[in-house]
Design an enzyme around this catalytic site. Structure first.
Site, PDB file in Angstrom:
ATOM      1  N   GLY A   1       3.087  -2.497   5.632  1.00  0.00           N
ATOM      2  CA  GLY A   1       1.757  -1.918   5.600  1.00  0.00           C
ATOM      3  C   GLY A   1       1.032  -2.220   4.303  1.00  0.00           C
ATOM      4  O   GLY A   1      -0.156  -2.544   4.287  1.00  0.00           O
TER       5      GLY A   1
ATOM      6  N   ARG B   1       3.363  -4.818  -1.203  1.00  0.00           N
ATOM      7  CA  ARG B   1       4.745  -4.981  -0.777  1.00  0.00           C
ATOM      8  C   ARG B   1       4.941  -6.343  -0.116  1.00  0.00           C
ATOM      9  O   ARG B   1       6.015  -6.953  -0.225  1.00  0.00           O
ATOM     10  CB  ARG B   1       5.158  -3.868   0.185  1.00  0.00           C
ATOM     11  CG  ARG B   1       6.668  -3.848   0.480  1.00  0.00           C
ATOM     12  CD  ARG B   1       7.027  -2.719   1.414  1.00  0.00           C
ATOM     13  NE  ARG B   1       6.681  -1.435   0.833  1.00  0.00           N
ATOM     14  CZ  ARG B   1       6.562  -0.308   1.529  1.00  0.00           C
ATOM     15  NH1 ARG B   1       6.737  -0.318   2.844  1.00  0.00           N
ATOM     16  NH2 ARG B   1       6.256   0.827   0.932  1.00  0.00           N
TER      17      ARG B   1
ATOM     18  N   ARG C   1     -10.453  -9.044   2.103  1.00  0.00           N
ATOM     19  CA  ARG C   1     -10.471  -7.583   1.946  1.00  0.00           C
ATOM     20  C   ARG C   1      -9.220  -7.054   1.238  1.00  0.00           C
ATOM     21  O   ARG C   1      -8.815  -5.902   1.447  1.00  0.00           O
ATOM     22  CB  ARG C   1     -10.660  -6.888   3.288  1.00  0.00           C
ATOM     23  CG  ARG C   1     -11.969  -7.227   3.986  1.00  0.00           C
ATOM     24  CD  ARG C   1     -12.257  -6.285   5.125  1.00  0.00           C
ATOM     25  NE  ARG C   1     -13.553  -6.581   5.737  1.00  0.00           N
ATOM     26  CZ  ARG C   1     -14.211  -5.736   6.523  1.00  0.00           C
ATOM     27  NH1 ARG C   1     -13.680  -4.549   6.795  1.00  0.00           N
ATOM     28  NH2 ARG C   1     -15.370  -6.064   7.044  1.00  0.00           N
TER      29      ARG C   1
ATOM     30  N   ARG D   1       7.869  -5.371  11.853  1.00  0.00           N
ATOM     31  CA  ARG D   1       7.337  -4.428  10.867  1.00  0.00           C
ATOM     32  C   ARG D   1       8.434  -4.041   9.896  1.00  0.00           C
ATOM     33  O   ARG D   1       9.568  -3.739  10.297  1.00  0.00           O
ATOM     34  CB  ARG D   1       6.794  -3.195  11.584  1.00  0.00           C
ATOM     35  CG  ARG D   1       6.520  -2.014  10.651  1.00  0.00           C
ATOM     36  CD  ARG D   1       5.613  -0.974  11.271  1.00  0.00           C
ATOM     37  NE  ARG D   1       5.811   0.354  10.712  1.00  0.00           N
ATOM     38  CZ  ARG D   1       5.494   0.722   9.464  1.00  0.00           C
ATOM     39  NH1 ARG D   1       5.006  -0.163   8.622  1.00  0.00           N
ATOM     40  NH2 ARG D   1       5.701   1.968   9.061  1.00  0.00           N
TER      41      ARG D   1
ATOM     42  N   SER E   1       8.082   2.103   5.662  1.00  0.00           N
ATOM     43  CA  SER E   1       8.752   3.355   5.326  1.00  0.00           C
ATOM     44  C   SER E   1       8.548   4.368   6.443  1.00  0.00           C
ATOM     45  O   SER E   1       7.657   4.227   7.281  1.00  0.00           O
ATOM     46  CB  SER E   1       8.217   3.902   4.001  1.00  0.00           C
ATOM     47  OG  SER E   1       6.808   4.063   4.070  1.00  0.00           O
TER      48      SER E   1
ATOM     49  N   ASP F   1      11.305   9.514   2.853  1.00  0.00           N
ATOM     50  CA  ASP F   1      11.194  10.957   2.655  1.00  0.00           C
ATOM     51  C   ASP F   1      11.791  11.679   3.858  1.00  0.00           C
ATOM     52  O   ASP F   1      12.087  11.049   4.880  1.00  0.00           O
ATOM     53  CB  ASP F   1       9.744  11.385   2.435  1.00  0.00           C
ATOM     54  CG  ASP F   1       8.835  10.946   3.571  1.00  0.00           C
ATOM     55  OD1 ASP F   1       8.553  11.790   4.432  1.00  0.00           O
ATOM     56  OD2 ASP F   1       8.408   9.781   3.597  1.00  0.00           O
TER      57      ASP F   1
ATOM     58  N   ARG G   1      12.687   2.744  -4.827  1.00  0.00           N
ATOM     59  CA  ARG G   1      12.287   2.223  -3.525  1.00  0.00           C
ATOM     60  C   ARG G   1      12.583   0.734  -3.368  1.00  0.00           C
ATOM     61  O   ARG G   1      12.970   0.287  -2.297  1.00  0.00           O
ATOM     62  CB  ARG G   1      10.798   2.479  -3.289  1.00  0.00           C
ATOM     63  CG  ARG G   1      10.489   3.950  -3.101  1.00  0.00           C
ATOM     64  CD  ARG G   1       9.065   4.154  -2.626  1.00  0.00           C
ATOM     65  NE  ARG G   1       8.827   5.578  -2.404  1.00  0.00           N
ATOM     66  CZ  ARG G   1       7.997   6.051  -1.499  1.00  0.00           C
ATOM     67  NH1 ARG G   1       7.313   5.225  -0.739  1.00  0.00           N
ATOM     68  NH2 ARG G   1       7.833   7.345  -1.360  1.00  0.00           N
TER      69      ARG G   1
END
Length: 235
Positions: A20, A24, A43, A87, A90, A204, A217
């Site tokens: 996403g 990353r 963008r 995908r 997280s 989480d 992470r």
């Protein structure tokens, strides 16, 4: 060249990993790909193409949520001939046996609404992963010793959810984790005859009010990228 992806035809590989976060995407490309080069920055949504063990791979951000992912996946498939979409993101755990840093392979994805609802109308379509990618990812995760869970996830269209009773029902029905993109990814892949899978890292925990510290992470997310790459190129 699409509206939101500035790459020319041939600059994006048939296999694409989809985080996403665009940053990353840059981190994963620079960490795992040979000779990565930026092929999109329209963008601020970064995309990189390189090779992994000699295989062409693109890693491209999708933004947060199903509407944003739908834009990029549609253009990747329609304008760039992408056939495999994985995908890497997280998720928040919804079961006591799923822990921080664990990997979840999304076999199916429940949701209240997706951008495809206007097409599917009253049909309660059940989006699922590509079985070949799912089994290859499970084998890859076991091979690197990653703690892994396979099952259903919930793709939410809201980040700040105010329906604790829905969370409780999802947990009661065995949903492993919540995230924001998988259901639409699987629907689009089915519509266009492509392969898709979500490989998720638990960052989480909804039941224990735990969160993975930011500095930890990267190491945990590295396992997720390794699993995705191995799965993509397993015969």
């Amino acid at each position: 060249m699409g509206v939101h992806i500035g790459a020319d035809r041939g600059e994006i590989a048939e296999t694409v990993l989809l985080p996403g976060d665009p940053f990353r995407a840059r981190w994963a490309a620079e960490t795992f790909l040979d000779t990565p080069r930026c092929v999109n920055e329209v963008r601020g949504m970064l995309g990189y193409t390189g090779t992994w063990q000699g295989q062409p791979v693109t890693i491209h951000g999708t933004g947060m949520g199903m509407p944003s992912l739908s834009i990029y996946v549609n253009e990747l498939i329609r304008d760039h001939g992408v056939r495999t979409l994985i995908r890497i993101g997280s998720a928040g755990a919804m079961q006591t046996g799923v822990n921080l840093r664990d990997i979840v392979l999304a076999m199916s994805a429940s949701t209240i609404s997706t951008p495809s609802r206007a097409i599917l109308r009253d049909l309660n379509y059940a989006p699922v992963a590509d079985f070949g990618l799912l089994t290859a990812a499970h084998a890859a995760a076991r091979a690197i010793g990653a703690q892994t869970h396979v099952g259903g996830v919930y793709s939410s269209d809201t980040f700040y959810d105010e329906r604790p009773e829905l969370d409780a029902e999802l947990t009661r029905h065995g949903t492993l984790a919540v995230e924001m993109e998988t259901a639409e990814l699987y629907i689009l892949a089915a519509r266009h005859g492509c392969r898709a899978l979500s490989v998720l890292t638990i960052s989480d925990h909804l039941l224990r009010d735990e969160a993975l510290p930011a500095e930890e992470r990267e190491k945990s997310f590295a396992q997720m990228v390794q699993v995705a790459l191995r799965a993509a190129f397993t015969d």
